[in-house]
Design an enzyme around this catalytic site. Sequence first.
Site, PDB file in Angstrom:
ATOM      1  N   HIS A   1      81.201 -47.102  77.974  1.00 26.38           N
ATOM      2  CA  HIS A   1      81.901 -46.159  78.927  1.00 26.38           C
ATOM      3  C   HIS A   1      81.080 -45.974  80.348  1.00 26.38           C
ATOM      4  CE1 HIS A   1      83.990 -42.200  79.405  1.00 26.38           C
ATOM      5  NE2 HIS A   1      83.155 -42.098  80.394  1.00 26.38           N
ATOM      6  N   GLU A   2      79.801 -45.957  80.173  1.00 25.04           N
ATOM      7  CA  GLU A   2      78.982 -45.669  81.365  1.00 25.04           C
ATOM      8  C   GLU A   2      78.949 -46.824  82.325  1.00 25.04           C
ATOM      9  OE1 GLU A   2      78.799 -42.678  82.218  1.00 25.04           O
ATOM     10  OE2 GLU A   2      78.971 -42.012  80.243  1.00 25.04           O
TER      11      GLU A   2
ATOM     12  N   HIS B   1      82.014 -47.368  84.024  1.00 31.08           N
ATOM     13  CA  HIS B   1      82.386 -46.480  85.111  1.00 31.08           C
ATOM     14  C   HIS B   1      81.750 -47.054  86.590  1.00 31.08           C
ATOM     15  CE1 HIS B   1      83.344 -42.226  84.528  1.00 31.08           C
ATOM     16  NE2 HIS B   1      82.623 -42.029  83.514  1.00 31.08           N
TER      17      HIS B   1
HETATM   18 NI    NI Z   1      82.962 -40.743  81.862  1.00 33.09          NI
END
Ligand code: NI
Length: 163
Positions: free
Chosen positions: A129-130, A133
């Site tokens: 997820h990171e 990003h």
């Molecule tokens: Ni996030």
Amino acid sequence: MVGDPVLHTSCRPVTEFDDALAQLIEDMFASMYVAEGVGLAATQIGVDLAVFVYDCPDASGERQIGHVVNPVVAFTGGPADAGEEGCLSVPGPYHELERPSEVTVRGVDKDGTEQEVSGTGFFARCLLHETEHLSGILFIDHLPRNRRRRVLRDMEPYDWNAV
Ligand code: NI
């Protein structure tokens, strides 16, 4: 917040491993803790540099704490995990999203030393997820169009700028 251009574009790699970077990482930890998140990318506080921080339990419940500068996903595997996922930049309820249950990210630390971080379970989800990003990808970008639209419609008001 979702919609801010900085969240939807690839950010710049870190090239200066100086006090400003160390300060940025400290600020990111502070912001993550205030928001009660398990991970935070620099873009979420408006900085387009490739760095994220985390404080997240892995599959065995062990707390993993750290940061990664210039991360790239080096490995994904394990059985698919259909867990729930959320994002501080998309305030509201979590949503089911299938992710690999084992993830390894390669990058450097704040001093430029190479490091590799491997995670399982929720932490594997966090690492992906990171890292995404920093390429301008939000977890909702993986949802079917209709669900994505519903998530955006149901976003809750959130005092993200309280600090
Ligand atoms: Ni996030």
